[in-house]
Structures are given as C-alpha cells and as structure tokens.
Scaffold this motif. Structure first.
Motif, PDB file in Angstrom:
ATOM      1  N   TYR A 109       0.833  -1.195   0.000  1.00  0.00           N
ATOM      2  CA  TYR A 109       0.000   0.000   0.000  1.00  0.00           C
ATOM      3  C   TYR A 109       0.869   1.246   0.000  1.00  0.00           C
ATOM      4  N   GLU A 110       0.267   2.327  -0.469  1.00  0.00           N
ATOM      5  CA  GLU A 110       0.913   3.627  -0.363  1.00  0.00           C
ATOM      6  C   GLU A 110      -0.126   4.658   0.071  1.00  0.00           C
ATOM      7  N   TYR A 111       0.324   5.637   0.819  1.00  0.00           N
ATOM      8  CA  TYR A 111      -0.550   6.671   1.343  1.00  0.00           C
ATOM      9  C   TYR A 111      -0.479   7.860   0.396  1.00  0.00           C
ATOM     10  N   ALA A 112      -1.618   8.217  -0.159  1.00  0.00           N
ATOM     11  CA  ALA A 112      -1.631   9.254  -1.178  1.00  0.00           C
ATOM     12  C   ALA A 112      -2.766  10.227  -0.918  1.00  0.00           C
ATOM     13  N   SER A 113      -2.617  11.411  -1.458  1.00  0.00           N
ATOM     14  CA  SER A 113      -3.594  12.482  -1.230  1.00  0.00           C
ATOM     15  C   SER A 113      -4.087  13.038  -2.549  1.00  0.00           C
ATOM     16  N   VAL A 114      -5.311  13.505  -2.528  1.00  0.00           N
ATOM     17  CA  VAL A 114      -5.853  14.246  -3.656  1.00  0.00           C
ATOM     18  C   VAL A 114      -6.270  15.610  -3.128  1.00  0.00           C
ATOM     19  N   HIS A 115      -5.804  16.652  -3.785  1.00  0.00           N
ATOM     20  CA  HIS A 115      -6.120  18.013  -3.372  1.00  0.00           C
ATOM     21  C   HIS A 115      -7.407  18.481  -4.047  1.00  0.00           C
ATOM     22  N   GLY A 116      -8.050  19.425  -3.409  1.00  0.00           N
ATOM     23  CA  GLY A 116      -9.357  19.858  -3.884  1.00  0.00           C
ATOM     24  C   GLY A 116      -9.358  20.367  -5.310  1.00  0.00           C
ATOM     25  N   ASP A 117      -8.313  21.120  -5.688  1.00  0.00           N
ATOM     26  CA  ASP A 117      -8.293  21.645  -7.052  1.00  0.00           C
ATOM     27  C   ASP A 117      -8.140  20.523  -8.076  1.00  0.00           C
ATOM     28  N   ARG A 118      -7.392  19.473  -7.688  1.00  0.00           N
ATOM     29  CA  ARG A 118      -7.257  18.310  -8.577  1.00  0.00           C
ATOM     30  C   ARG A 118      -8.580  17.553  -8.681  1.00  0.00           C
ATOM     31  N   LEU A 119      -9.267  17.398  -7.551  1.00  0.00           N
ATOM     32  CA  LEU A 119     -10.559  16.720  -7.563  1.00  0.00           C
ATOM     33  C   LEU A 119     -11.561  17.501  -8.401  1.00  0.00           C
ATOM     34  N   TRP A 120     -11.525  18.824  -8.289  1.00  0.00           N
ATOM     35  CA  TRP A 120     -12.401  19.686  -9.093  1.00  0.00           C
ATOM     36  C   TRP A 120     -12.145  19.473 -10.581  1.00  0.00           C
TER      37      TRP A 120
END
Length: 400
Positions: A109-120
């Motif tokens: 597994y890897e811990y990853a993030s998605v930022h709001g502007d990317r999600l938008w």
C-alpha cells in the motif's frame, strides 16, 4: 420518465446570482441525477457515473460555501491504484505513543492524497464526457414524489429521477443517531529546516492532550519544508471543542521553535456510526459521511466513498436502482465496539490503536484500515488488542 432539462441546460459552474440580478429559470429543471454537494463523495459519484457510461443527465448542485481548493483527502491505496488521483505517495509510516516511536513500511500500500483543485478538475472532466453540469446555488430541501424527487433551491425546484444527498438535506433512514463524532483541524505549515522526515508519514502521534477523548496528531509531508499537521479527535461530546491551542503547541514542540507559518487551514466534524442506511423505496439516496461511510475505528472514509460510488454507478448504468456498497459485517461489529469504548474508556482505545500497529505487520493493519482484511487476518489483529475492555464493550453492544 425523467429526461433532459425542460430549460436550456445550465452551463458548467453557473452562478446563481450575478451581481444583484437573480438568474431567471423556467422551473422546474429536470435531470436524471442530481448530486447535492461537490465534496469527495459527490465528486466521486460523478466520476463513477462517467466511467460506467451512464447516459442520463447529471446536475451537481453546490453553493460554493466550502471551496474544494481548501481541502485535501488522503487514503491508503493498493500499488495498482489509479495514480491520476494522487499527490506524492508514501509507504513509510510512524506511530508514536508512550512506548516511543515505531517506524514501519508497507509493501502493498501507499498513502496518497488528492487536493481539492485536482478533484475539481477530475470531476469537471467527468462532466464533460456526459450530459453533466454544475449549478451554483443552495439546496434547501428534498422530497420524494412518486417516480422522482424534488430538490428545492434558492432559484427554484429541480426534478430528478434520483437525488444523491451528501449534505444531509434528508435524514438517512435506518442509521442510528451518532454516538460519537470525529473532529479534525489541519494546518498546512511552512517550517524552515523542517524537523520531520519528508519520506515518512506520521500516521498517529498520541503524545497530545487527550482531554477525555481519543486524540492524535497526524503529519503528512508536502515538501522538504512544508507539511499538513492535523489534530484528530474522536469524541462523544455533542458540541465541538476548540483544540487549536493543542495543535499549535504540538507544532511548537515538533519543530522545537516558533518561527513557522500557516499557509492553509481546514477543519471538519463528522458523525460516526456502525450502521448504514436501510434499503428502502426512495428516490433520495444519502452518500458520504451522511450514509455512515466514515469508518469509526480509523476515521477513514475516502476509499469507502469510492467503492460506494462505483457500486451505485454500475447499477444505474445497467438501468437498475442504485445498489450500495456495504462494509463486512465483522468490521461493522468491530466499529460498534470501538464507538462504545470512545464513550466509556477512551484510554483503552488509545492503547488498542498503539498495540495494533506494534503487534501486527504494517500491511495487515493498513488492510484493516481499508476494509480489505480476511477473517483470519481480523482474528489475528483482534488477538493483539486489550482483551478485558474490548470484551466488556462487546457484551454491551449489539451491532447490526
């Protein structure tokens, strides 16, 4: 049958108010699907509908009061996960408590993030591939009306074949009132000569004031001198308590200095429950935290929301009523015990979380966080927890 809108289809990111002039609409707007709220659960549902090739019209209704650019979602994902969603991914994790620091590494597994502007951006791309639009206005209420549902907004009604509600316009049926809440406050901070390891995630640091709750700090490196530092609290208090002083003190101690600056802030409070909405004949479907998808024993919900969105989208693309994803029964049972202990013995919860990491392989614990453990793995994990408080709590609850 609910078809295309009876008015000109609103352009993407329509603003409901332009100066002092109110937009004029012939009501009602008619769509196949209305998604209330464009947070993680709403955005993921839009993406899932596009990926499943849903052919109906989709309208996202959001008043813009919580801009996506100010938010970040993180989760553990398998190494084969779609990398388009993520920022820098980490596999090393650190847990800190009275027994000291524990440095672990995950291989699967890897811990990853998605930022709001990317999600938008990803959600906008999904809307572009189907009959989708955004409408910037406030949704006031929602009600069932035979073969459709009606959303009342500040600019008039919307008639939809299905409404997916992420903001709680309608109380979810069959979900018990929350016995606990998860609160968090997070700051993006700039720390000159940063004291943290940029290649490791501080997943849980219990060396913060507990104050009768279950509290831990979380440090996610963003660059060599910036990090998201968050204080997460599991509590049975019915009103939020300001813990910003505790977060401020933690950063001072972590950095061993006071010359750091805050570049972004976010906070939230979510209900925790071990039940999901009862299946019923309704055109209004709760999603996200309102559907009980935040995992009570960990506070994670992003992966659950993705699974739920995919299940809903696949069933709708096939012409069936929306089908829901459900966590395994044994995980709901464990969550119910956890919620009982948050209210009756929070110190046992802190001890259990710390032991869970120290007595199990990292991949087993992460798999549990993501609802991917087998029965045998769950039994091995349970065997490492404090026996007496968990057994007493299990006897007091009857999870469903």
């Amino acid at each position: 049958m609910v078809g295309r809108p009876t008015v000109d289809r609103p352009r993407r990111d329509v603003t409901a108010f332009e100066g002092d002039r109110r937009e004029s609409w012939r009501a009602p707007i008619e769509v196949g699907v209305a998604v209330i709220g464009s947070g993680a659960s709403g955005s993921w549902l839009v993406r899932a509908l596009a990926e499943a090739h849903y052919t109906g019209t989709v309208l996202v209704v959001d008043d813009g009061s919580t801009p996506l650019r100010d938010r970040v979602w993180s989760s553990w994902s398998g190494v084969t996960a779609d990398s388009d969603d993520t920022g820098g991914a980490l596999r090393r994790l650190v847990v800190a408590g009275d027994a000291g620091l524990l440095d672990l590494a995950s291989t699967s597994y890897e811990y990853a993030s998605v930022h709001g502007d990317r999600l938008w951006s990803l959600t906008s791309q999904a809307l572009d591939t189907m009959s989708g639009s955004r409408l910037r206005t406030r949704a006031v209420s929602v009600r069932d009306a035979e073969d459709h549902a009606v959303v009342e907004t500040d600019i008039g009604p919307i008639r939809a074949g299905w409404v997916f509600d992420s903001v709680g316009l309608q109380e979810a049926r069959g979900v018990r009132p929350p016995r606990a809440w998860m609160e968090f406050e997070g700051w993006d901070v700039h720390l000159p000569n940063a004291p943290f390891d940029p290649d490791a995630l501080m997943l849980m640091d219990f060396r913060v004031p507990q104050r009768g709750d279950v509290a831990f700090a979380h440090v996610l490196p963003l660059s060599e001198d910036c990090a998201l530092v968050e204080l997460t609290v599991f509590t049975t208090r019915r009103t939020a308590v300001d813990r910003s002083d505790d977060l401020h003190d933690y950063i001072d101690r972590m950095a061993n200095r006071t010359d750091w600056t805050i570049t972004r802030q976010e906070s939230g409070r979510f209900p925790l429950t071990s039940t999901q909405p009862r299946r019923r004949h309704s055109r209004v479907v709760p999603i996200g935290a309102r559907a009980g998808l935040v995992k009570p024993s960990t506070g994670y919900g992003y992966s659950r929301m993705r699974r739920d969105a995919r299940r809903i989208a696949e069933s709708m693309a096939a012409g069936r009523p929306p089908s829901r994803w459900q966590p395994p029964w044994r995980h709901r049972a464990m969550d119910a015990v956890f919620l009982e202990l948050v209210g009756t013995d929070p110190a046992a919860v802190v001890l259990a979380l710390d032991r869970m990491f120290r007595a199990n392989p990292a991949d087993r614990v992460v798999a549990f966080l993501e609802d991917e453990t087998t029965v045998a793995e769950d039994l091995r994990l349970i065997a490492t927890l404090p026996v007496v408080p968990f057994l007493r709590a299990a006897l007091r609850v009857r999870p469903k």
